[in-house]
Design a protein around this motif. Structure first.
Motif, short mmCIF file in Angstrom:
data_model
loop_
_atom_site.label_atom_id
_atom_site.label_comp_id
_atom_site.label_asym_id
_atom_site.label_seq_id
_atom_site.Cartn_x
_atom_site.Cartn_y
_atom_site.Cartn_z
N PRO A 58 80.06 33.94 38.50
CA PRO A 58 80.60 33.16 37.39
C PRO A 58 79.60 33.21 36.24
O PRO A 58 78.43 33.53 36.43
N THR A 59 80.08 32.94 35.05
CA THR A 59 79.19 32.81 33.90
C THR A 59 78.93 31.34 33.68
O THR A 59 79.85 30.57 33.43
N TYR A 60 77.68 30.95 33.86
CA TYR A 60 77.23 29.58 33.61
C TYR A 60 76.15 29.63 32.55
O TYR A 60 75.17 30.37 32.70
N MET A 61 76.30 28.88 31.51
CA MET A 61 75.26 28.77 30.48
C MET A 61 74.79 30.15 30.01
O MET A 61 73.61 30.44 29.93
N ALA A 62 75.75 31.03 29.71
CA ALA A 62 75.51 32.36 29.13
C ALA A 62 74.81 33.32 30.07
O ALA A 62 74.05 34.18 29.64
N GLY A 63 75.09 33.23 31.35
CA GLY A 63 74.52 34.18 32.29
C GLY A 63 75.06 33.94 33.68
O GLY A 63 75.87 33.04 33.91
N PRO A 64 74.62 34.76 34.64
CA PRO A 64 75.07 34.56 36.02
C PRO A 64 74.49 33.29 36.62
O PRO A 64 73.51 32.73 36.12
N SER A 65 75.09 32.84 37.69
CA SER A 65 74.61 31.63 38.38
C SER A 65 73.22 31.86 38.96
O SER A 65 72.82 33.00 39.23
N TRP A 66 72.48 30.78 39.16
CA TRP A 66 71.13 30.93 39.73
C TRP A 66 71.21 31.52 41.14
O TRP A 66 70.32 32.23 41.57
N GLN A 67 72.30 31.21 41.85
CA GLN A 67 72.45 31.76 43.20
C GLN A 67 72.55 33.29 43.14
O GLN A 67 71.95 33.97 43.98
N PHE A 68 73.29 33.80 42.16
CA PHE A 68 73.37 35.25 42.03
C PHE A 68 72.01 35.83 41.64
O PHE A 68 71.60 36.88 42.14
N TRP A 84 69.17 52.02 46.74
CA TRP A 84 70.52 52.01 46.19
C TRP A 84 70.70 53.06 45.09
O TRP A 84 71.70 53.07 44.38
N LYS A 85 69.73 53.97 44.96
CA LYS A 85 69.79 55.00 43.92
C LYS A 85 71.06 55.82 44.06
O LYS A 85 71.43 56.22 45.16
N ASP A 86 71.71 56.06 42.94
CA ASP A 86 72.93 56.87 42.82
C ASP A 86 74.17 56.25 43.45
O ASP A 86 75.21 56.89 43.52
N LYS A 87 74.10 54.99 43.90
CA LYS A 87 75.32 54.31 44.33
C LYS A 87 76.13 53.95 43.08
O LYS A 87 75.58 53.76 41.99
N LEU A 88 77.44 53.86 43.24
CA LEU A 88 78.28 53.35 42.16
C LEU A 88 78.14 51.84 42.11
O LEU A 88 78.03 51.19 43.16
N PHE A 89 78.15 51.30 40.91
CA PHE A 89 78.12 49.86 40.69
C PHE A 89 79.21 49.48 39.69
O PHE A 89 79.56 50.28 38.82
N ALA A 90 79.68 48.28 39.79
CA ALA A 90 80.62 47.71 38.83
C ALA A 90 80.44 46.20 38.88
O ALA A 90 79.74 45.68 39.78
N GLY A 91 81.04 45.48 37.94
CA GLY A 91 80.85 44.04 37.94
C GLY A 91 82.00 43.27 37.33
O GLY A 91 82.81 43.81 36.57
N PHE A 92 82.04 41.97 37.66
CA PHE A 92 83.08 41.08 37.14
C PHE A 92 82.52 39.67 37.02
O PHE A 92 81.53 39.31 37.66
N THR A 93 83.19 38.89 36.17
CA THR A 93 82.77 37.51 35.96
C THR A 93 83.95 36.65 35.54
O THR A 93 85.01 37.16 35.16
N ASN A 94 83.76 35.35 35.60
CA ASN A 94 84.75 34.35 35.24
C ASN A 94 84.03 33.18 34.57
O ASN A 94 82.89 32.87 34.94
N SER A 95 84.66 32.60 33.57
CA SER A 95 84.12 31.37 32.98
C SER A 95 85.27 30.51 32.49
O SER A 95 86.42 30.96 32.43
N ASP A 101 80.69 33.70 26.61
CA ASP A 101 79.53 34.60 26.74
C ASP A 101 79.55 35.38 28.04
O ASP A 101 78.51 35.73 28.59
N LYS A 102 80.76 35.71 28.51
CA LYS A 102 80.90 36.50 29.73
C LYS A 102 80.24 37.88 29.60
O LYS A 102 79.76 38.43 30.59
N GLN A 103 80.22 38.43 28.39
CA GLN A 103 79.63 39.76 28.21
C GLN A 103 78.15 39.75 28.59
O GLN A 103 77.63 40.74 29.11
N VAL A 104 77.48 38.63 28.37
CA VAL A 104 76.06 38.53 28.74
C VAL A 104 75.91 38.67 30.26
O VAL A 104 75.01 39.36 30.74
N THR A 105 76.81 38.05 31.01
CA THR A 105 76.77 38.17 32.47
C THR A 105 77.03 39.62 32.89
O THR A 105 76.31 40.16 33.74
#
Length: 184
Positions: A58-68, A84-95, A101-105
């Motif tokens: 989640p996006t909390y206070m313009a960034g990811p949660s402290w748990q993340f 984890w070199k050369d693994k594919l990565f992707a991401g998602f968020t909710n606020s 400020d989800k883009q910051v997350t």
């Protein structure tokens, strides 16, 4: 078939619901970060064996949660050996806010993936930005770098917008398709 893992934290259930939609689309295994910022037994081994890792917070206070962030800091053991070199990565968020400020997350998740020498996968979706667009359209928020969802602060996880969940599902499908193409 590529092995895909969705690792996420959810404070109130909304991000968990989005994580499930992403996992459904990707045919991925879910790894939940708990309220104390820890992952379950065997999660590090699961992540090590993955071809693709989809990060969610989640996006909390313009960034990811402290748990993340605690999980991200703990991933420094994998970083040190470039496990984890050369693994594919992707991401998602909710606020709660449409922008929030989800883009910051998403930028945080992207930079974490880059620290791990990973390869980032964006949404590959056009935005729903015409006059005819409706709130439940796919990619109504208009994100390219990762999936975004918005859940009003007084809405339960069950009340999430269908379009946001479908965006997550299609995003998961895209990550799976890219992973499969790379795996050959």
């Amino acid at each position: 078939m590529a092995k895909i893992v969705v690792v996420f934290h959810s404070g109130y259930g909304h991000t968990q619901r989005l994580a499930q939609a992403v996992a459904d689309g990707a045919g991925a295994q879910l790894v939940a970060i708990d309220a104390d910022g820890n992952v379950p037994e065997g999660a590090w081994e699961t992540l090590a064996g993955a071809d693709a890792i989809i990060l969610g917070s989640p996006t909390y206070m313009a960034g990811p949660s402290w748990q993340f962030k605690k999980f991200a800091d703990a991933s420094s053991k994998a970083w040190f050996t470039q496990a984890w070199k050369d693994k594919l990565f992707a991401g998602f968020t909710n606020s709660a806010s449409t922008n929030g400020d989800k883009q910051v997350t998403l930028d945080y998740l992207f930079h974490l993936a880059m620290q791990h020498s990973g390869v980032w996968v964006g949404t590959g979706m056009m935005p729903a930005n015409s006059k005819a667009a409706q709130r439940n359209d796919v990619n109504w928020i208009g994100s390219f770098s990762g999936a975004m969802a918005q859940s009003p602060s007084d809405a339960s996880a069950a009340e999430m917008f269908a379009g946001d969940l479908e965006t997550g599902r299609q995003f998961g499908q895209r990550v799976a398709a890219v992973a499969q193409r790379i795996a050959g």
